[in-house]
Design an enzyme around this catalytic site. Sequence first.
Site, mmCIF file in Angstrom:
data_model
loop_
_atom_site.group_PDB
_atom_site.id
_atom_site.type_symbol
_atom_site.label_atom_id
_atom_site.label_comp_id
_atom_site.label_asym_id
_atom_site.label_seq_id
_atom_site.Cartn_x
_atom_site.Cartn_y
_atom_site.Cartn_z
ATOM 1 N N LYS A 101 52.573 36.015 42.437
ATOM 2 C CA LYS A 101 51.212 36.052 42.417
ATOM 3 C C LYS A 101 50.704 36.330 43.984
ATOM 4 C CE LYS A 101 46.796 34.080 41.056
ATOM 5 N NZ LYS A 101 45.948 33.076 40.444
ATOM 6 N N SER B 56 43.518 29.408 35.297
ATOM 7 C CA SER B 56 43.974 30.750 35.502
ATOM 8 C C SER B 56 45.515 31.175 35.376
ATOM 9 C CB SER B 56 44.016 30.744 37.432
ATOM 10 O OG SER B 56 42.577 31.063 37.721
ATOM 11 N N SER C 207 42.860 33.971 36.748
ATOM 12 C CA SER C 207 43.002 34.816 37.922
ATOM 13 C C SER C 207 44.372 35.414 37.755
ATOM 14 C CB SER C 207 42.526 34.098 39.041
ATOM 15 O OG SER C 207 43.592 32.932 39.576
#
Length: 368
Positions: free
Chosen positions: A80, A179, A155
Amino acid sequence: MSAALHDLTLAQQSQALASGQTTSAALTQHVLERIAAHTNLGAFLHIDAEGALTQAAAADARRAAGQALGPLDGVPIAHKDIFVTQGLPTTAASKMLKGYQSPFDATIVAKLKAAGTVTVGKVNCDEFAMGGATENSAYGVARNPWMLEQIAGGSSGGSAVAVSGRLVAGATGSDTGGSIRQPAAFTGTVGIKPTYGRCSRYGMIAFASSLDQAGPMARTAEDCAMLLQAMSGFDERDATSAQEPVPDFMAVLNTPRAEATTAQPLKGLRVGVPKEFFGEGVSADVLAATRAALSQLEAMGATLVDISLPRTELSIPVYYIIAPAEASSNLSRFDGVKFGHRAAKYGDLNDMYRKTRAEGFGPEVKRR
């Protein structure tokens, strides 16, 4: 090998490497070609083909030399874009950090590198991990591979898309208020928010420090256990890192309960079911799917136990006090002085601050 390389789980890729059915170079090349063929998913913000193939060749050389290797050695993964990675851009999906390259690796990145993983690139997310749909990225939306017009969650949506789209078998994510867990649910994958302090936050671009936690995302619980094993452990550079021994997650996962039988492998397991989670506002289809899953657990021998989590209804209001307050503090460092974006034209110092932050931050970050 009957299945295509990208259809193998992380554990299956590991087994294929160990048995000589494939090489890390071949697996990595296949992954890179698949990523290139599916750019419409918006999963990746940066791809490091040259670096990945170099890492893969090193993994194959270690295997050829007969070195003792861990289960992740030679397996391609993605990170990420809020975990800093030396030599690669880390933008937190924000214009504020466009082109930024960190001089060091985040601890979990370093740990996974030490485990032999091959980093193919950085994946999309909501800007500074603020959002639940990966629609707040400054660099485009991540699309759900199962139905492109539907959101992938956020997210950590890029991580979920990369895994569910069979671009990589595993990825890192972060979870502040769902997330990891929410995009995993939206894309039919597995995501774990570990106990706070289990994984170091050093090198994670902060959103809300008392809530942020790194975790694995993959297609199976076994795959997540493999990743979490490598990611976990005390880090003196993170004051909130837990000084607790790391269990052998794979051993725990594969050890049957004393009461278990072939027909009921979960016999003896007690599963708490919070009554507050089944109240007003739950979508009918979500409720039906959840009840079906609970029935399946019962059929496998688990015992469902009704429990109560009082004040559940206050959890989101409390989150929206803590998270924006900590975000305001953490994001104050992005002022155009030390690193990141700086406005081209400004009058005095305060004007530079205002214009830099107005230009660099997206609407959701400003809102929070």
